[in-house]
Design a protein around this motif. Structure first.
Motif, PDB file in Angstrom:
ATOM      1  N   GLU A   1       0.823  -1.195   0.000  1.00 20.20           N
ATOM      2  CA  GLU A   1       0.000   0.000   0.000  1.00 20.20           C
ATOM      3  C   GLU A   1       0.864   1.255   0.000  1.00 20.20           C
ATOM      4  O   GLU A   1       0.554   2.243  -0.673  1.00 20.20           O
ATOM      5  N   VAL A   2       1.963   1.215   0.760  1.00 23.00           N
ATOM      6  CA  VAL A   2       2.874   2.362   0.799  1.00 23.00           C
ATOM      7  C   VAL A   2       3.461   2.602  -0.587  1.00 23.00           C
ATOM      8  O   VAL A   2       3.504   3.735  -1.075  1.00 23.00           O
ATOM      9  N   LEU A   3       3.913   1.532  -1.248  1.00 22.77           N
ATOM     10  CA  LEU A   3       4.486   1.672  -2.587  1.00 22.77           C
ATOM     11  C   LEU A   3       3.454   2.200  -3.584  1.00 22.77           C
ATOM     12  O   LEU A   3       3.774   3.050  -4.420  1.00 22.77           O
ATOM     13  N   ALA A   4       2.228   1.712  -3.493  1.00 23.31           N
ATOM     14  CA  ALA A   4       1.180   2.186  -4.400  1.00 23.31           C
ATOM     15  C   ALA A   4       0.911   3.667  -4.183  1.00 23.31           C
ATOM     16  O   ALA A   4       0.761   4.432  -5.147  1.00 23.31           O
ATOM     17  N   THR A   5       0.868   4.108  -2.934  1.00 29.68           N
ATOM     18  CA  THR A   5       0.646   5.519  -2.625  1.00 29.68           C
ATOM     19  C   THR A   5       1.796   6.371  -3.145  1.00 29.68           C
ATOM     20  O   THR A   5       1.585   7.439  -3.729  1.00 29.68           O
TER      21      THR A   5
ATOM     22  N   GLU B   1      14.415   2.198   5.287  1.00 30.86           N
ATOM     23  CA  GLU B   1      15.473   3.212   5.128  1.00 30.86           C
ATOM     24  C   GLU B   1      15.489   3.766   3.703  1.00 30.86           C
ATOM     25  O   GLU B   1      15.623   4.971   3.503  1.00 30.86           O
ATOM     26  N   GLU B   2      15.359   2.873   2.729  1.00 32.56           N
ATOM     27  CA  GLU B   2      15.408   3.305   1.337  1.00 32.56           C
ATOM     28  C   GLU B   2      14.161   4.085   0.935  1.00 32.56           C
ATOM     29  O   GLU B   2      14.228   5.014   0.134  1.00 32.56           O
TER      30      GLU B   2
ATOM     31  N   VAL C   1      26.841 -16.367  -5.791  1.00 29.31           N
ATOM     32  CA  VAL C   1      26.565 -15.267  -6.716  1.00 29.31           C
ATOM     33  C   VAL C   1      25.268 -14.564  -6.328  1.00 29.31           C
ATOM     34  O   VAL C   1      24.392 -15.149  -5.702  1.00 29.31           O
ATOM     35  N   LYS C   2      25.198 -13.293  -6.727  1.00 30.07           N
ATOM     36  CA  LYS C   2      23.989 -12.494  -6.524  1.00 30.07           C
ATOM     37  C   LYS C   2      23.543 -12.012  -7.894  1.00 30.07           C
ATOM     38  O   LYS C   2      24.343 -11.479  -8.662  1.00 30.07           O
ATOM     39  N   GLY C   3      22.276 -12.194  -8.216  1.00 28.18           N
ATOM     40  CA  GLY C   3      21.755 -11.765  -9.505  1.00 28.18           C
ATOM     41  C   GLY C   3      21.351 -10.301  -9.494  1.00 28.18           C
ATOM     42  O   GLY C   3      21.536  -9.587  -8.509  1.00 28.18           O
ATOM     43  N   ASN C   4      20.788  -9.860 -10.595  1.00 26.06           N
ATOM     44  CA  ASN C   4      20.268  -8.502 -10.713  1.00 26.06           C
ATOM     45  C   ASN C   4      18.805  -8.474 -10.294  1.00 26.06           C
ATOM     46  O   ASN C   4      18.150  -9.509 -10.213  1.00 26.06           O
ATOM     47  N   VAL C   5      18.293  -7.301 -10.072  1.00 26.24           N
ATOM     48  CA  VAL C   5      16.877  -7.146  -9.739  1.00 26.24           C
ATOM     49  C   VAL C   5      16.045  -7.512 -10.961  1.00 26.24           C
ATOM     50  O   VAL C   5      16.345  -7.098 -12.071  1.00 26.24           O
ATOM     51  N   SER C   6      15.024  -8.330 -10.747  1.00 24.52           N
ATOM     52  CA  SER C   6      14.148  -8.764 -11.828  1.00 24.52           C
ATOM     53  C   SER C   6      12.710  -8.413 -11.475  1.00 24.52           C
ATOM     54  O   SER C   6      12.270  -8.616 -10.347  1.00 24.52           O
ATOM     55  N   TRP C   7      11.970  -7.905 -12.452  1.00 28.45           N
ATOM     56  CA  TRP C   7      10.556  -7.582 -12.289  1.00 28.45           C
ATOM     57  C   TRP C   7       9.701  -8.529 -13.133  1.00 28.45           C
ATOM     58  O   TRP C   7       8.560  -8.239 -13.450  1.00 28.45           O
ATOM     59  N   ALA C   8      10.242  -9.684 -13.486  1.00 28.22           N
ATOM     60  CA  ALA C   8       9.622 -10.570 -14.462  1.00 28.22           C
ATOM     61  C   ALA C   8       8.320 -11.216 -13.983  1.00 28.22           C
ATOM     62  O   ALA C   8       7.394 -11.381 -14.770  1.00 28.22           O
ATOM     63  N   ASP C   9       8.227 -11.610 -12.736  1.00 24.52           N
ATOM     64  CA  ASP C   9       7.071 -12.358 -12.251  1.00 24.52           C
ATOM     65  C   ASP C   9       5.982 -11.433 -11.721  1.00 24.52           C
ATOM     66  O   ASP C   9       6.054 -10.955 -10.593  1.00 24.52           O
TER      67      ASP C   9
ATOM     68  N   VAL D   1       9.895   5.395  -8.030  1.00 23.28           N
ATOM     69  CA  VAL D   1       9.697   4.346  -7.034  1.00 23.28           C
ATOM     70  C   VAL D   1      10.502   3.098  -7.424  1.00 23.28           C
ATOM     71  O   VAL D   1      11.143   2.484  -6.576  1.00 23.28           O
ATOM     72  N   LYS D   2      10.497   2.738  -8.714  1.00 20.60           N
ATOM     73  CA  LYS D   2      11.257   1.564  -9.164  1.00 20.60           C
ATOM     74  C   LYS D   2      12.748   1.729  -8.906  1.00 20.60           C
ATOM     75  O   LYS D   2      13.428   0.776  -8.510  1.00 20.60           O
ATOM     76  N   VAL D   3      13.276   2.918  -9.117  1.00 22.77           N
ATOM     77  CA  VAL D   3      14.700   3.168  -8.876  1.00 22.77           C
ATOM     78  C   VAL D   3      15.036   2.900  -7.411  1.00 22.77           C
ATOM     79  O   VAL D   3      16.019   2.235  -7.089  1.00 22.77           O
ATOM     80  N   VAL D   4      14.205   3.400  -6.512  1.00 22.83           N
ATOM     81  CA  VAL D   4      14.470   3.226  -5.086  1.00 22.83           C
ATOM     82  C   VAL D   4      14.247   1.779  -4.649  1.00 22.83           C
ATOM     83  O   VAL D   4      15.015   1.240  -3.856  1.00 22.83           O
ATOM     84  N   VAL D   5      13.221   1.126  -5.193  1.00 22.18           N
ATOM     85  CA  VAL D   5      12.975  -0.284  -4.869  1.00 22.18           C
ATOM     86  C   VAL D   5      14.145  -1.135  -5.342  1.00 22.18           C
ATOM     87  O   VAL D   5      14.625  -2.022  -4.609  1.00 22.18           O
TER      88      VAL D   5
END
Length: 139
Positions: free
Chosen positions: A10-14, A132-133, A61-69, A24-28
């Motif tokens: 809800e916070v992200l939607a607002t 924090e972010e 290993v650590k992957g990159n951020v994915s918004w696929a799902d 918002v995507k940059v910060v997420v």
């Protein structure tokens, strides 16, 4: 109501309504990368507890951020695929995490339950990192 408690969704939607989806995507993404760095560090520290050859630690290993799902952001942490004579870590870590039975005898290796412990710790630390972010958006 001003004192109503909202969930993260809800916070992200607002915030998206007020500041725009791109900001918002940059910060997420930044928050997920930071949480991923912390989880990767925790996984590395955990693997030092039962190190024998060091291959488990070297292959993390650590992957990159994915918004696929379904537009839900995520970041994967694990072990890279084996190659060049390396043994595959994921199946070894599965046995290490859950134990195994051989000839009717159950074994609980030194790493037994360590990944679950790390996941439980991340469930506590991730919301703090996200908070924090998200404060950055309010600046």
């Amino acid at each position: 109501m001003a004192d109503e408690l909202l969930g993260l969704e809800e916070v992200l939607a607002t915030l998206e309504e007020k500041l725009g989806e791109d900001r918002v995507k940059v910060v997420v993404n930044k928050a997920l990368r930071k949480a991923g760095d912390e989880a990767e560090k925790g996984l590395t520290q955990m693997s030092h507890k039962f190190v024998r050859t060091g291959a488990t630690t070297k292959q993390i290993v650590k992957g990159n951020v994915s918004w696929a799902d379904y537009g839900i952001p995520r970041i994967k942490i694990g072990w890279r695929a084996a190659g060049g004579g390396e043994s595959p870590r994921w199946n070894i870590e599965h046995l290490n995490e859950f134990g195994y039975t051989r000839d009717g005898v159950s074994y609980s290796p030194r790493g037994f339950g360590q990944m679950q412990k790390l996941i439980d710790e991340q469930e506590i630390s991730y919301p703090k990192i996200a908070q924090e972010e998200l404060k950055e958006l309010l600046r």
